[in-house]
Write an enzyme that holds these catalytic residues in place. Structure first.
Site, mmCIF file in Angstrom:
data_model
loop_
_atom_site.group_PDB
_atom_site.id
_atom_site.type_symbol
_atom_site.label_atom_id
_atom_site.label_comp_id
_atom_site.label_asym_id
_atom_site.label_seq_id
_atom_site.Cartn_x
_atom_site.Cartn_y
_atom_site.Cartn_z
ATOM 1 N N ARG A 196 -4.630 -1.611 16.321
ATOM 2 C CA ARG A 196 -4.880 -0.929 15.045
ATOM 3 C C ARG A 196 -5.000 -1.896 13.878
ATOM 4 O O ARG A 196 -5.102 -1.475 12.734
ATOM 5 C CB ARG A 196 -3.746 0.071 14.765
ATOM 6 C CG ARG A 196 -3.701 1.201 15.760
ATOM 7 C CD ARG A 196 -2.372 1.915 15.733
ATOM 8 N NE ARG A 196 -2.106 2.663 14.528
ATOM 9 C CZ ARG A 196 -2.572 3.878 14.250
ATOM 10 N NH1 ARG A 196 -3.356 4.479 15.135
ATOM 11 N NH2 ARG A 196 -2.266 4.490 13.127
ATOM 12 N N GLN A 244 12.614 -0.403 11.527
ATOM 13 C CA GLN A 244 11.437 -1.262 11.334
ATOM 14 C C GLN A 244 11.106 -1.358 9.852
ATOM 15 O O GLN A 244 11.099 -0.363 9.137
ATOM 16 C CB GLN A 244 10.246 -0.675 12.105
ATOM 17 C CG GLN A 244 8.935 -1.426 11.913
ATOM 18 C CD GLN A 244 8.128 -0.919 10.724
ATOM 19 O OE1 GLN A 244 8.190 0.260 10.386
ATOM 20 N NE2 GLN A 244 7.378 -1.803 10.082
ATOM 21 N N THR A 300 7.894 -6.145 10.790
ATOM 22 C CA THR A 300 6.527 -6.144 11.322
ATOM 23 C C THR A 300 5.669 -7.138 10.551
ATOM 24 O O THR A 300 5.585 -7.086 9.324
ATOM 25 C CB THR A 300 5.926 -4.725 11.231
ATOM 26 O OG1 THR A 300 6.746 -3.856 12.025
ATOM 27 C CG2 THR A 300 4.500 -4.688 11.762
ATOM 28 N N SER A 354 10.510 4.029 11.815
ATOM 29 C CA SER A 354 9.515 3.367 10.960
ATOM 30 C C SER A 354 9.937 3.459 9.506
ATOM 31 O O SER A 354 10.418 4.508 9.058
ATOM 32 C CB SER A 354 8.162 4.056 11.139
ATOM 33 O OG SER A 354 7.285 3.674 10.102
ATOM 34 N N GLY A 375 -0.780 -0.621 24.617
ATOM 35 C CA GLY A 375 -1.538 -0.268 25.816
ATOM 36 C C GLY A 375 -0.714 0.307 26.953
ATOM 37 O O GLY A 375 -1.259 0.539 28.034
ATOM 38 N N ASP A 419 4.116 -4.768 23.476
ATOM 39 C CA ASP A 419 3.571 -3.409 23.377
ATOM 40 C C ASP A 419 2.062 -3.470 23.240
ATOM 41 O O ASP A 419 1.460 -4.534 23.305
ATOM 42 C CB ASP A 419 4.240 -2.602 22.258
ATOM 43 C CG ASP A 419 3.779 -2.960 20.847
ATOM 44 O OD1 ASP A 419 2.761 -3.650 20.676
ATOM 45 O OD2 ASP A 419 4.472 -2.528 19.897
ATOM 46 N N HIS A 465 -0.261 -4.283 17.303
ATOM 47 C CA HIS A 465 -0.177 -2.992 16.620
ATOM 48 C C HIS A 465 -0.995 -1.916 17.360
ATOM 49 O O HIS A 465 -1.581 -1.027 16.757
ATOM 50 C CB HIS A 465 -0.690 -3.137 15.183
ATOM 51 C CG HIS A 465 0.151 -2.412 14.172
ATOM 52 N ND1 HIS A 465 1.199 -2.992 13.520
ATOM 53 C CD2 HIS A 465 0.090 -1.139 13.703
ATOM 54 C CE1 HIS A 465 1.737 -2.124 12.683
ATOM 55 N NE2 HIS A 465 1.094 -0.976 12.789
ATOM 56 N N GLY A 494 4.156 3.351 21.683
ATOM 57 C CA GLY A 494 3.907 4.067 20.436
ATOM 58 C C GLY A 494 3.182 5.370 20.665
ATOM 59 O O GLY A 494 3.715 6.460 20.465
ATOM 60 N N ARG A 495 1.938 5.266 21.158
ATOM 61 C CA ARG A 495 1.142 6.486 21.284
ATOM 62 C C ARG A 495 1.679 7.431 22.352
ATOM 63 O O ARG A 495 1.655 8.654 22.162
ATOM 64 C CB ARG A 495 -0.310 6.146 21.602
ATOM 65 C CG ARG A 495 -1.035 5.460 20.443
ATOM 66 C CD ARG A 495 -2.479 5.245 20.824
ATOM 67 N NE ARG A 495 -3.250 4.501 19.838
ATOM 68 C CZ ARG A 495 -3.256 3.166 19.732
ATOM 69 N NH1 ARG A 495 -2.499 2.438 20.531
ATOM 70 N NH2 ARG A 495 -4.013 2.581 18.828
ATOM 71 N N ARG A 509 -9.860 1.105 9.268
ATOM 72 C CA ARG A 509 -10.009 2.235 10.205
ATOM 73 C C ARG A 509 -10.911 3.257 9.524
ATOM 74 O O ARG A 509 -10.455 4.101 8.763
ATOM 75 C CB ARG A 509 -8.635 2.824 10.537
ATOM 76 C CG ARG A 509 -7.683 1.783 11.119
ATOM 77 C CD ARG A 509 -6.327 2.358 11.471
ATOM 78 N NE ARG A 509 -5.359 1.304 11.657
ATOM 79 C CZ ARG A 509 -4.075 1.374 11.291
ATOM 80 N NH1 ARG A 509 -3.618 2.481 10.737
ATOM 81 N NH2 ARG A 509 -3.263 0.365 11.492
ATOM 82 N N LYS A 543 8.135 -8.426 14.914
ATOM 83 C CA LYS A 543 7.158 -7.643 15.688
ATOM 84 C C LYS A 543 5.740 -7.988 15.222
ATOM 85 O O LYS A 543 5.490 -8.025 14.015
ATOM 86 C CB LYS A 543 7.415 -6.149 15.464
ATOM 87 C CG LYS A 543 6.386 -5.210 16.068
ATOM 88 C CD LYS A 543 6.854 -3.761 15.923
ATOM 89 C CE LYS A 543 5.897 -2.763 16.526
ATOM 90 N NZ LYS A 543 4.723 -2.482 15.725
HETATM 91 C C1 LIG Z 1 0.247 6.486 14.593
HETATM 92 C C2 LIG Z 1 0.870 5.124 14.644
HETATM 93 C C3 LIG Z 1 1.687 4.718 13.597
HETATM 94 C C4 LIG Z 1 2.280 3.456 13.642
HETATM 95 N N1 LIG Z 1 3.138 3.109 12.641
HETATM 96 C C5 LIG Z 1 3.790 1.921 12.706
HETATM 97 C C6 LIG Z 1 4.784 1.598 11.755
HETATM 98 O O1 LIG Z 1 5.089 2.368 10.855
HETATM 99 N N2 LIG Z 1 5.390 0.386 11.882
HETATM 100 C C7 LIG Z 1 5.074 -0.503 12.876
HETATM 101 O O2 LIG Z 1 5.655 -1.593 12.951
HETATM 102 N N3 LIG Z 1 4.164 -0.184 13.811
HETATM 103 C C8 LIG Z 1 3.533 1.002 13.763
HETATM 104 N N4 LIG Z 1 2.641 1.335 14.732
HETATM 105 C C9 LIG Z 1 2.429 0.418 15.883
HETATM 106 C C10 LIG Z 1 3.443 0.712 16.976
HETATM 107 O O3 LIG Z 1 4.740 0.370 16.588
HETATM 108 C C11 LIG Z 1 3.124 -0.071 18.256
HETATM 109 O O4 LIG Z 1 3.015 -1.441 17.980
HETATM 110 C C12 LIG Z 1 1.840 0.407 18.944
HETATM 111 O O5 LIG Z 1 1.695 1.795 18.815
HETATM 112 C C13 LIG Z 1 1.893 0.034 20.410
HETATM 113 O O6 LIG Z 1 0.743 0.412 21.083
HETATM 114 P P1 LIG Z 1 0.614 1.771 21.942
HETATM 115 O O7 LIG Z 1 0.416 2.853 20.927
HETATM 116 O O8 LIG Z 1 -0.590 1.522 22.757
HETATM 117 O O9 LIG Z 1 1.886 1.962 22.723
HETATM 118 C C14 LIG Z 1 2.028 2.590 14.723
HETATM 119 C C15 LIG Z 1 1.215 3.018 15.786
HETATM 120 C C16 LIG Z 1 0.639 4.269 15.754
HETATM 121 C C17 LIG Z 1 -0.194 4.701 16.930
#
Ligand SMILES: Cc1cc2nc3c(=O)[nH]c(=O)nc-3n(C[C@H](O)[C@H](O)[C@H](O)COP(=O)(O)O)c2cc1C
Length: 396
Positions: free
Chosen positions: A287, A133, A161, A113, A317, A315, A284, A338-339, A170, A260
């Site tokens: 989010r 990213q 992104t 990131s 879920g 991505d 995202h 991600g999570r 949030r 993305k």
């Molecule tokens: C804590 C957190 C920080 C994230 N930071 C970024 C980031 O810096 N850049 C980005 O493109 N996506 C970011 N994302 C989104 C993730 O790249 C990804 O799209 C998302 O987590 C996918 O969903 P999932 O958590 O259900 O797997 C972040 C997600 C989380 C949970």
């Protein structure tokens, strides 16, 4: 796997999430776990994966089912890449590096990131396949300088992104004092002190080293600690980003280029027209826009629009290996998670991330076997069960 399960007391990603909840201060757990506003999109994403049903093929000798394949022109032990996640350095000391090392050990790509708490060069020392990213800082020259550093440090792909043009809402982060900048106050001091394992393993180590984790990819005078307000030119600023600017970035980047955060087939068409190698269908992780469609709802139309001219990843879920199989059956080349890796990171550092990736891989291989799929090409649309409502009525 059984020994590791015993070590972590966890048998799936849901268990790792609970272990993460216990380890992290509540505000930090919510920062990584929750979605935007009423969290409808997050619910929708997970529900969309749960809704997909498969019709397994039987009696096909799956004794050597092979989950390996290619993502963006390089090998992946199974069709998953670790998504870019800012804030990993707050979850564990040097969390970004631990994620990268675990991804390398698992044989899957890792997307660094631009909001990481370590410099891209330090993270790249982990080895393995690395993507970078990009979010844009207000002063675009800062972003381009980091992109150049990422290239020099060995990142093979640039992932831009697109789904955070303005700051998402949030509310819990503001309530918990986990907004940017991060503020220590009466409310979260109690939360932090009631999680002494995290405080000792993470915060105390940073404090002993002389400070809080920073937005480390900015040049030194601007690389502010997460507790400090960014200088105006060093604030993330995506609201003026356009297709023209993305086209210039594409032209200036010699490696693979990925966009993305797309959900629409017409945006996917446009991305293909400007020469992207990959698209991540993403909201995202729920989010960003809370009323956005679930990514699996959007995926089939994007796959149809792209029609094999670029790789389509998805991505938001992914919590089970079977979710990866479902994404492939719906036409994706692979998924980002991600999570799930972040829960592993909280639960057990690098070993915890490795375990999370092991779990997803093992569940994926099991799903392949149970579906009669011997390789990735056999996770095709023919496996999808269609609800009677979707089946066109035949002649009466
Ligand atoms: C804590 C957190 C920080 C994230 N930071 C970024 C980031 O810096 N850049 C980005 O493109 N996506 C970011 N994302 C989104 C993730 O790249 C990804 O799209 C998302 O987590 C996918 O969903 P999932 O958590 O259900 O797997 C972040 C997600 C989380 C949970």
């Amino acid at each position: 796997m059984t020994r590791k399960a015993a070590a972590f007391g966890c048998h799936n990603i849901h268990d790792l999430r609970e272990a993460a909840r216990r380890f992290l201060p509540r505000g930090l757990f919510e920062f990584i776990d929750r979605g935007a506003e009423d969290e409808l999109c997050l619910e929708r994403d997970v529900a969309a994966f749960r809704r997909v049903r498969l019709l397994p093929r039987v009696l096909r000798d799956v004794s050597r089912a092979d989950p390996a394949g290619e993502l963006l022109g390089g090998p992946a032990a199974f069709p998953l890449a670790v998504a870019p996640t800012g804030g990993a350095g707050m979850v564990r000391h040097h969390g970004d590096l631990l994620l990268a090392r675990a991804a390398a050990a698992a044989g899957v790509p890792f997307a660094i990131s631009s909001a990481s708490n370590m410099e891209v060069e330090q993270i790249c020392r982990a080895g393995g396949r690395l993507w970078f990213q990009l979010y844009l800082w207000e002063d675009r020259s800062l972003s381009m300088a980091v992109v150049e550093r990422a290239r020099a440090a060995g990142c093979e792909a640039l992932v831009v992104t697109a789904d955070i043009p303005v700051s998402p809402n949030r509310e819990y982060n503001r309530r918990n004092g986990f907004a940017s900048p991060f503020r220590l106050g009466f409310g979260n001091a109690a939360d932090i002190l009631s999680h002494p394992r995290w405080f000792t393993a993470v915060m105390l180590r940073y404090l002993r080293e002389g400070g809080m984790p920073a937005q480390a990819n900015l040049p030194r005078p601007l690389a502010h600690a997460v507790t400090r307000e960014a200088a105006p030119r060093a604030r993330f600023r995506g609201d003026s980003l356009t297709w023209d600017e993305v086209a210039r970035m594409r032209d200036g980047w010699p490696g693979r280029f990925v966009l993305k955060g797309l959900l629409r087939p017409d945006d996917a068409e446009r991305a293909v027209a400007l020469g992207v190698d990959g698209i991540v269908v993403s909201n995202h992780g729920g989010r960003s826009l809370d009323c956005a469609a679930a990514t699996l709802e959007a995926l089939p139309d994007v796959v149809a629009a792209v029609s094999g001219r670029a790789e389509v990843l998805v991505d938001s879920g992914v919590r089970r290996g079977s979710d990866i199989a479902k994404a492939l059956a719906l036409g994706a080349r692979g998924v980002l998670a991600g999570r799930a890796p972040l829960y592993g990171l909280a639960a057990g550092g690098q070993a915890g991330v490795e375990y999370a990736l092991d779990l997803l891989k093992e569940e994926f291989v099991r799903t392949m076997g149970l579906c009669g799929a011997r390789d990735l090409s056999e996770l095709d649309a023919g496996l999808l069960w269609r609800s009677p409502a979707e089946i066109p009525a035949g002649p009466s």
